[in-house]
Design a protein around this motif. Structure first.
Motif, PDB file in Angstrom:
ATOM      1  N   HIS A   1     -10.628  -3.239   0.785  1.00  0.00           N
ATOM      2  CA  HIS A   1      -9.647  -2.661   1.520  1.00  0.00           C
ATOM      3  C   HIS A   1      -9.819  -1.954   2.718  1.00  0.00           C
ATOM      4  O   HIS A   1      -9.024  -1.812   3.579  1.00  0.00           O
ATOM      5  N   CYS A   2     -10.848  -0.955   2.712  1.00  0.00           N
ATOM      6  CA  CYS A   2     -11.167  -0.095   3.677  1.00  0.00           C
ATOM      7  C   CYS A   2     -11.589  -1.081   5.108  1.00  0.00           C
ATOM      8  O   CYS A   2     -11.053  -0.696   6.239  1.00  0.00           O
ATOM      9  N   LEU A   3     -12.095  -2.219   4.955  1.00  0.00           N
ATOM     10  CA  LEU A   3     -12.598  -2.964   6.078  1.00  0.00           C
ATOM     11  C   LEU A   3     -11.284  -3.569   6.568  1.00  0.00           C
ATOM     12  O   LEU A   3     -11.113  -3.512   7.928  1.00  0.00           O
ATOM     13  N   SER A   4     -10.363  -4.104   5.967  1.00  0.00           N
ATOM     14  CA  SER A   4      -9.040  -4.429   6.579  1.00  0.00           C
ATOM     15  C   SER A   4      -8.383  -3.413   6.875  1.00  0.00           C
ATOM     16  O   SER A   4      -7.550  -3.533   8.106  1.00  0.00           O
ATOM     17  N   VAL A   5      -8.369  -2.446   6.656  1.00  0.00           N
ATOM     18  CA  VAL A   5      -7.536  -1.027   7.288  1.00  0.00           C
ATOM     19  C   VAL A   5      -8.229  -0.740   8.539  1.00  0.00           C
ATOM     20  O   VAL A   5      -7.645  -0.530   9.498  1.00  0.00           O
ATOM     21  N   ARG A   6      -9.665  -0.680   8.602  1.00  0.00           N
ATOM     22  CA  ARG A   6     -10.435  -0.418   9.845  1.00  0.00           C
ATOM     23  C   ARG A   6     -10.160  -1.412  10.952  1.00  0.00           C
ATOM     24  O   ARG A   6     -10.253  -0.929  11.909  1.00  0.00           O
ATOM     25  N   ALA A   7      -9.854  -2.677  10.478  1.00  0.00           N
ATOM     26  CA  ALA A   7      -9.614  -3.523  11.416  1.00  0.00           C
ATOM     27  C   ALA A   7      -8.475  -3.032  12.376  1.00  0.00           C
ATOM     28  O   ALA A   7      -8.499  -3.618  13.663  1.00  0.00           O
ATOM     29  N   VAL A   8      -7.521  -2.488  11.798  1.00  0.00           N
ATOM     30  CA  VAL A   8      -6.321  -2.164  12.391  1.00  0.00           C
ATOM     31  C   VAL A   8      -6.266  -0.641  13.133  1.00  0.00           C
ATOM     32  O   VAL A   8      -5.960  -0.505  14.096  1.00  0.00           O
ATOM     33  N   CYS A   9      -6.923   0.237  12.299  1.00  0.00           N
ATOM     34  CA  CYS A   9      -6.915   1.562  12.321  1.00  0.00           C
ATOM     35  C   CYS A   9      -8.427   2.041  12.593  1.00  0.00           C
ATOM     36  O   CYS A   9      -8.903   3.011  12.094  1.00  0.00           O
ATOM     37  N   ARG A  10      -9.263   1.444  13.736  1.00  0.00           N
ATOM     38  CA  ARG A  10     -10.564   1.797  13.500  1.00  0.00           C
ATOM     39  C   ARG A  10     -10.928   3.191  14.057  1.00  0.00           C
ATOM     40  O   ARG A  10     -11.748   3.956  13.638  1.00  0.00           O
ATOM     41  N   ARG A  11     -10.028   3.566  15.144  1.00  0.00           N
ATOM     42  CA  ARG A  11     -10.266   5.075  15.599  1.00  0.00           C
ATOM     43  C   ARG A  11      -9.912   6.184  14.581  1.00  0.00           C
ATOM     44  O   ARG A  11     -10.574   7.076  14.305  1.00  0.00           O
ATOM     45  N   GLU A  12      -9.067   6.053  13.760  1.00  0.00           N
ATOM     46  CA  GLU A  12      -8.336   6.761  12.712  1.00  0.00           C
ATOM     47  C   GLU A  12      -9.248   6.842  11.514  1.00  0.00           C
ATOM     48  O   GLU A  12      -9.767   7.891  11.021  1.00  0.00           O
ATOM     49  N   ILE A  13      -9.852   5.478  11.167  1.00  0.00           N
ATOM     50  CA  ILE A  13     -10.810   5.696  10.141  1.00  0.00           C
ATOM     51  C   ILE A  13     -12.205   6.222  10.445  1.00  0.00           C
ATOM     52  O   ILE A  13     -12.918   7.035   9.832  1.00  0.00           O
ATOM     53  N   ASP A  14     -12.629   6.198  11.840  1.00  0.00           N
ATOM     54  CA  ASP A  14     -13.997   6.598  12.454  1.00  0.00           C
ATOM     55  C   ASP A  14     -13.659   8.147  12.264  1.00  0.00           C
ATOM     56  O   ASP A  14     -14.699   8.806  12.089  1.00  0.00           O
ATOM     57  N   CYS A  15     -12.646   8.701  12.701  1.00  0.00           N
ATOM     58  CA  CYS A  15     -12.329  10.168  12.958  1.00  0.00           C
ATOM     59  C   CYS A  15     -12.342  10.577  11.426  1.00  0.00           C
ATOM     60  O   CYS A  15     -13.052  11.595  11.387  1.00  0.00           O
ATOM     61  N   ASP A  16     -11.682  10.114  10.419  1.00  0.00           N
ATOM     62  CA  ASP A  16     -11.838  10.567   9.161  1.00  0.00           C
ATOM     63  C   ASP A  16     -13.143  10.699   8.681  1.00  0.00           C
ATOM     64  O   ASP A  16     -13.527  11.612   7.851  1.00  0.00           O
ATOM     65  N   ARG A  29      -5.481   7.934   3.244  1.00  0.00           N
ATOM     66  CA  ARG A  29      -4.975   8.576   4.310  1.00  0.00           C
ATOM     67  C   ARG A  29      -4.389   7.497   5.465  1.00  0.00           C
ATOM     68  O   ARG A  29      -3.442   7.815   6.389  1.00  0.00           O
ATOM     69  N   ASN A  30      -4.872   6.289   5.432  1.00  0.00           N
ATOM     70  CA  ASN A  30      -4.684   5.516   6.314  1.00  0.00           C
ATOM     71  C   ASN A  30      -3.936   3.998   5.833  1.00  0.00           C
ATOM     72  O   ASN A  30      -3.587   3.388   6.862  1.00  0.00           O
ATOM     73  N   TYR A  31      -3.842   3.856   4.816  1.00  0.00           N
ATOM     74  CA  TYR A  31      -3.415   2.499   4.284  1.00  0.00           C
ATOM     75  C   TYR A  31      -2.107   2.133   4.695  1.00  0.00           C
ATOM     76  O   TYR A  31      -1.730   0.975   5.563  1.00  0.00           O
ATOM     77  N   TRP A  32      -0.912   3.051   4.671  1.00  0.00           N
ATOM     78  CA  TRP A  32       0.062   2.826   5.135  1.00  0.00           C
ATOM     79  C   TRP A  32       0.364   2.690   6.537  1.00  0.00           C
ATOM     80  O   TRP A  32       0.993   2.065   7.148  1.00  0.00           O
ATOM     81  N   LYS A  33      -0.290   3.660   7.230  1.00  0.00           N
ATOM     82  CA  LYS A  33      -0.342   3.750   8.457  1.00  0.00           C
ATOM     83  C   LYS A  33      -0.656   2.266   9.146  1.00  0.00           C
ATOM     84  O   LYS A  33       0.015   1.967  10.087  1.00  0.00           O
ATOM     85  N   SER A  34      -2.073   1.541   8.419  1.00  0.00           N
ATOM     86  CA  SER A  34      -2.356   0.512   8.875  1.00  0.00           C
ATOM     87  C   SER A  34      -1.271  -0.666   8.756  1.00  0.00           C
ATOM     88  O   SER A  34      -1.448  -1.461  10.051  1.00  0.00           O
ATOM     89  N   LYS A  35      -0.657  -0.643   8.026  1.00  0.00           N
ATOM     90  CA  LYS A  35       0.494  -1.606   7.527  1.00  0.00           C
ATOM     91  C   LYS A  35       1.627  -1.587   8.561  1.00  0.00           C
ATOM     92  O   LYS A  35       1.979  -2.451   9.248  1.00  0.00           O
ATOM     93  N   VAL A  36       1.982  -0.607   8.844  1.00  0.00           N
ATOM     94  CA  VAL A  36       3.005  -0.172   9.893  1.00  0.00           C
ATOM     95  C   VAL A  36       2.705  -0.502  11.302  1.00  0.00           C
ATOM     96  O   VAL A  36       3.165  -1.315  11.981  1.00  0.00           O
ATOM     97  N   LYS A  37       1.481  -0.028  11.403  1.00  0.00           N
ATOM     98  CA  LYS A  37       0.929  -0.182  12.847  1.00  0.00           C
ATOM     99  C   LYS A  37       0.493  -1.793  13.139  1.00  0.00           C
ATOM    100  O   LYS A  37       1.192  -2.226  14.179  1.00  0.00           O
TER     101      LYS A  37
END
Length: 77
Positions: A1-16, A29-37
């Motif tokens: 799951h983390c890798l799929s979220v990171r595919a969309v929210c790389r900057r956010e995941i790397d920052c966290d 922290r980033n799951y729903w953000k990645s879906k909406v983004k």
């Protein structure tokens, strides 16, 4: 799951992760953000006639850089 979220929210995941958050907290922290983004980036909301026609889950608190990515994608369409 983390890798799929990171595919969309790389900057956010790397920052966290850089701030020492665990993968579990980072995912939470980033799951729903990645879906909406992803929906915004894919153009799902490109031709919405009014704000009232947006689904309830179409918005999520996002930072300026994220909205910049979304606007860039809209300009390229």
């Amino acid at each position: 799951h983390c890798l799929s979220v990171r595919a969309v929210c790389r900057r956010e995941i790397d920052c966290d992760r850089g701030h020492g958050y665990s993968w579990k907290i980072t995912l939470l922290r980033n799951y729903w953000k990645s879906k909406v983004k992803q929906e915004w980036l894919s153009g799902k909301y490109s031709n919405v006639p009014s704000q009232n026609s947006l689904p309830e889950k179409s918005m999520y608190p996002m930072d300026v850089e994220t909205w910049g990515e979304i606007l860039e994608a809209e300009l390229e369409r």
